[in-house]
Design a protein around this motif. Structure first.
Motif, short mmCIF file in Angstrom:
data_model
loop_
_atom_site.label_atom_id
_atom_site.label_comp_id
_atom_site.label_asym_id
_atom_site.label_seq_id
_atom_site.Cartn_x
_atom_site.Cartn_y
_atom_site.Cartn_z
N PHE A 18 0.85 -1.18 0.00
CA PHE A 18 0.00 0.00 0.00
C PHE A 18 0.88 1.24 0.00
CE2 PHE A 18 -2.95 -3.12 1.44
CZ PHE A 18 -4.19 -2.67 1.00
N ALA A 19 0.43 2.28 -0.69
CA ALA A 19 1.16 3.54 -0.73
C ALA A 19 0.26 4.65 -0.20
CB ALA A 19 1.58 3.87 -2.16
N LYS A 20 0.81 5.46 0.69
CA LYS A 20 0.11 6.67 1.12
C LYS A 20 0.52 7.76 0.13
CE LYS A 20 -0.78 9.62 5.07
NZ LYS A 20 -0.41 9.88 6.47
N VAL A 21 -0.47 8.28 -0.60
CA VAL A 21 -0.21 9.24 -1.67
C VAL A 21 -0.86 10.57 -1.32
CG1 VAL A 21 -0.56 9.74 -4.12
CG2 VAL A 21 -0.11 7.39 -3.39
N ARG A 22 -0.07 11.64 -1.39
CA ARG A 22 -0.61 12.98 -1.18
C ARG A 22 -0.86 13.61 -2.55
NH1 ARG A 22 -1.78 15.97 2.69
NH2 ARG A 22 -0.62 14.70 4.19
N ALA A 23 -2.13 13.95 -2.78
CA ALA A 23 -2.54 14.64 -4.01
C ALA A 23 -3.20 15.93 -3.58
CB ALA A 23 -3.50 13.76 -4.81
N GLY A 24 -2.48 17.02 -3.68
CA GLY A 24 -3.00 18.31 -3.20
C GLY A 24 -2.97 18.34 -1.68
N GLU A 25 -4.06 18.76 -1.08
CA GLU A 25 -4.14 18.86 0.38
C GLU A 25 -4.43 17.52 1.05
OE1 GLU A 25 -3.67 21.66 2.33
OE2 GLU A 25 -2.93 22.53 0.47
N GLU A 26 -4.95 16.56 0.29
CA GLU A 26 -5.39 15.30 0.87
C GLU A 26 -4.40 14.17 0.60
OE1 GLU A 26 -9.39 14.31 -0.17
OE2 GLU A 26 -10.00 16.40 -0.18
N ALA A 27 -4.35 13.23 1.55
CA ALA A 27 -3.54 12.02 1.37
C ALA A 27 -4.46 10.82 1.56
CB ALA A 27 -2.41 11.98 2.37
N GLY A 28 -4.19 9.78 0.81
CA GLY A 28 -5.00 8.57 0.92
C GLY A 28 -4.15 7.35 0.64
N TRP A 29 -4.67 6.19 1.03
CA TRP A 29 -3.97 4.92 0.83
C TRP A 29 -4.47 4.26 -0.44
CZ3 TRP A 29 0.16 3.42 3.49
CH2 TRP A 29 0.41 4.01 4.72
N TYR A 30 -3.53 3.76 -1.25
CA TYR A 30 -3.83 3.10 -2.51
C TYR A 30 -3.05 1.81 -2.60
CZ TYR A 30 -5.81 7.58 -3.81
OH TYR A 30 -6.56 8.72 -3.84
N LEU A 31 -3.65 0.83 -3.23
CA LEU A 31 -2.98 -0.44 -3.47
C LEU A 31 -2.01 -0.27 -4.64
CD1 LEU A 31 -2.92 -3.47 -2.71
CD2 LEU A 31 -4.68 -3.82 -4.43
N VAL A 32 -0.80 -0.80 -4.47
CA VAL A 32 0.19 -0.76 -5.54
C VAL A 32 0.03 -2.03 -6.37
CG1 VAL A 32 2.64 -0.66 -6.11
CG2 VAL A 32 1.78 0.57 -4.09
N PRO A 33 -0.30 -1.92 -7.66
CA PRO A 33 -0.44 -3.12 -8.49
C PRO A 33 0.87 -3.90 -8.54
CG PRO A 33 -1.26 -1.17 -9.64
CD PRO A 33 -0.56 -0.70 -8.40
N GLU A 34 0.76 -5.20 -8.74
CA GLU A 34 1.93 -6.07 -8.73
C GLU A 34 3.00 -5.66 -9.73
OE1 GLU A 34 1.24 -10.27 -8.83
OE2 GLU A 34 -0.55 -10.08 -7.59
N LEU A 35 2.62 -5.19 -10.89
CA LEU A 35 3.59 -4.88 -11.94
C LEU A 35 4.08 -3.43 -11.93
CD1 LEU A 35 2.02 -6.93 -14.85
CD2 LEU A 35 3.84 -7.60 -13.27
N VAL A 36 3.71 -2.67 -10.90
CA VAL A 36 4.14 -1.28 -10.79
C VAL A 36 5.11 -1.18 -9.62
CG1 VAL A 36 3.40 1.09 -10.35
CG2 VAL A 36 1.99 -0.40 -11.76
#
Length: 85
Positions: A18-36
């Protein structure tokens, strides 16, 4: 198959990234696909409604289904790496 002490069957023992990604003012958790492959500081594209938005990976965590930072049924995947330039 692994059983819990309470008598139930635990879900698969697969490890997810999982990656915590900040996009602008907000941050959220996203699943990292296997091939990325991503690392902290990388610029990535994440889904936002019907669009994608660029964000920066702040943190990576490897988790099981039970320890994921968001429910697996609601998690969204990183769409890919952002292009430089």
């Amino acid at each position: 198959m692994i059983h819990s002490l309470a008598g139930g069957v635990l879900a698969d023992g697969e490890i997810y990234t999982f990656a915590k990604v900040r996009a602008g003012e907000e941050a959220g958790w996203y699943l990292v696909p296997e091939l990325v492959f991503v690392k902290e500081g990388d610029r990535v594209l994440v889904p936002e409604g019907h669009l994608t938005r660029e964000g920066v990976v702040e943190k990576l965590e490897r988790c099981t289904r039970q320890t994921a930072p968001v429910p697996m049924s609601r998690v969204k995947e990183i769409a890919g790496l952002a292009q430089n330039g």
